[in-house]
Design an enzyme around this catalytic site. Sequence first.
Site, PDB file in Angstrom:
ATOM      1  N   HIS A 201      18.051 -37.582 -28.960  1.00 27.98           N
ATOM      2  CA  HIS A 201      17.535 -36.663 -29.968  1.00 27.98           C
ATOM      3  C   HIS A 201      16.619 -37.384 -30.960  1.00 27.98           C
ATOM      4  O   HIS A 201      15.591 -36.859 -31.380  1.00 27.98           O
ATOM      5  CB  HIS A 201      18.692 -35.985 -30.704  1.00 27.98           C
ATOM      6  CG  HIS A 201      18.216 -34.966 -31.646  1.00 27.98           C
ATOM      7  ND1 HIS A 201      17.763 -33.730 -31.234  1.00 27.98           N
ATOM      8  CD2 HIS A 201      18.021 -35.013 -32.971  1.00 27.98           C
ATOM      9  CE1 HIS A 201      17.347 -33.064 -32.277  1.00 27.98           C
ATOM     10  NE2 HIS A 201      17.488 -33.818 -33.344  1.00 27.98           N
ATOM     11  N   CYS A 499       5.577 -36.821 -12.822  1.00 31.51           N
ATOM     12  CA  CYS A 499       5.731 -35.765 -13.825  1.00 31.51           C
ATOM     13  C   CYS A 499       6.951 -35.960 -14.703  1.00 31.51           C
ATOM     14  O   CYS A 499       7.290 -35.107 -15.502  1.00 31.51           O
ATOM     15  CB  CYS A 499       5.755 -34.388 -13.168  1.00 31.51           C
ATOM     16  SG  CYS A 499       7.174 -34.141 -12.090  1.00 31.51           S
TER      17      CYS A 499
HETATM   18  C1  PEP Z   1      12.274 -35.519 -13.508  1.00 31.28           C
HETATM   19  O1  PEP Z   1      13.433 -35.556 -13.047  1.00 31.28           O
HETATM   20  O2  PEP Z   1      11.620 -36.540 -13.802  1.00 31.28           O
HETATM   21  C2  PEP Z   1      11.638 -34.219 -13.751  1.00 31.28           C
HETATM   22  C3  PEP Z   1      10.364 -34.143 -14.087  1.00 31.28           C
HETATM   23  O3  PEP Z   1      12.434 -33.125 -13.661  1.00 31.28           O
HETATM   24  P1  PEP Z   1      13.436 -32.676 -14.849  1.00 31.28           P
HETATM   25  O4  PEP Z   1      13.247 -33.628 -15.997  1.00 31.28           O
HETATM   26  O5  PEP Z   1      13.094 -31.287 -15.174  1.00 31.28           O
HETATM   27  O6  PEP Z   1      14.760 -32.833 -14.165  1.00 31.28           O
END
Ligand code: PEP
Length: 568
Positions: A201, A499
Amino acid sequence: MTQLTPTPTADSGTGAPLTGTPVVPGVAFGPVLVARTDISPDAVAGYEATSHQKDEALAAYDAAVATVSGRLADRAGNTQGSAAEVLTATAGLARDPGLRAAVAGRVDGGDNLLVALRGSVDQFAELFTQMGGLMAERVTDLRDLEKRLTAEIVGEPEPGVPTPDVPSVLVAEDLAPADTAGLDAELVLALVTERGGPTSHTAIIARQLGIPCVVAVHGAMTLSSGTSVLVDGTTGDVEIDPDTDEAARRVQEARDKRAALEAWTGPARTSDGTRVKVLANVADGASAAKAAQGPVEGSGLFRTELCFLNRKDEPSVEEQADLYAAVLSSFGEDRYVVVRTLDAGSDKPVAFATLEGEENPALGVRGLRLSFGNPGLLERQLDAIALAAKQTGTTPWVMAPMVATVDEAREFAGQVRDRGLKAGVMVEVPSAALLAHRFLEEVDFLSIGTNDLTQYTMAADRMASDLAHLTDPWQPAVLALVAITAEAGTQAGKPVGVCGEAAADPLLATALVGMGITSLSMAVAAVRAVGAQLAEVSMDTCEAAAEAALAARDPAAARAAVRDVLSR
Ligand code: PEP
Ligand code: MG
């Protein structure tokens, strides 16, 4: 909140620098202000050793609830937006009748009030943790509330963040949402915490406030209020009693750099012209509309499950299509959107999809696995995406989360292509990274979710703040899997993006591009910093950065090695 002016202490600094995990770049210089969130153990032991009548104990509980919730509500009234929401929610938690009933039951059974409070909070915390996702995140609020009520019951000052009278570097064990709600970026120059990780956080709030932040700093709580420190949110160093002129120069340099970032307008390319797609992660139509105003070439991750966290029943195909169309139309025909199919389960429970009562939800039936027992769920979502594509005249890319085998990828890709869409899968499970070349025979693109890939590679829960040193995408084993995946993409001539949070780290971005990553998708706030960093380095430098990061023995060494390459 107490008023506190940090006063310099003669013997406060040892001169030895402290170091931790850097999470928000920038440099700040100022006096330390320590936020103590603990309560005197003697006061607690004294209260526990005294016997109280049951009705007296409950009256003390009710009085503490009234005072604490009243203070939180007052603070909510003096702030706005998400800060006010956090404070109001914590005040509501204090008045929760379920919590009172649990406390009353334990007091009735003969427990001391503090023991009853602790036991009841433990009981609710366990329940929230089991529910996962947003409810699990409320455990921090619950623990924070326990401290506030305990302090009130034993007659100690309310624990929490003091309001600085002069701009200060706030140092704490870790910060709860109610501590950080309403923090003033004019008065808090930087955040330094002893615990917490890149997704804690504290890190999230620092990113929102745009102030430098270093977490997991061993020894941070040994600093005294008033000690001068120089905090570097890029290196993770906290220098004690630095030279004042040098510190002022470093702060100015960081400010100039930030101003230069604001001027970056994209599209992203290295200094010698290699194109890299810089994209935004989005959650719904509103966040997509906002992101589309930035210098991004589209969205590399539309987390569809976030549209449904509050839904009890599955929306119809038409209703889903409307939600997806709002995102697709934000980016129009010239840019593209990667739609991720439902990643329900584990940290993101969706009532109509997630299975109940799993022993270990992170390793359970989450993401694509939900379609094994409920194929209609995926089919209807793909129909909705196809309908939204038709309505908006766009061609979204569609990818599945939590894919572990080549057969899963083949089956999914077939379903996506049947609807005229471009098919990919996420690389979040090490098996997919190791066999990326075979996955690429089945799909058009890959997207590496470094948050989960790190969790599963290091066997460390991404929500566990005690394991922050393991849940770090700079871990050599994680980088090695990213490199294998990127190399497979280069060989196949197909796009491989990142991502997860790793894409938002400008330093790491250079190494990722050097490995062959073709797109980086991130929180929109990070876009300019990443784009501007890439514009400063050549592809040769990126490749050298990748090599240096991969050769390092741990995350700190990898960060230092890449910084070294970039400074040459
Ligand atoms: C990840 O796992 O890096 C991802 C982009 O998916 P999430 O954070 O939504 O699990
Ligand atoms: Mg993931």
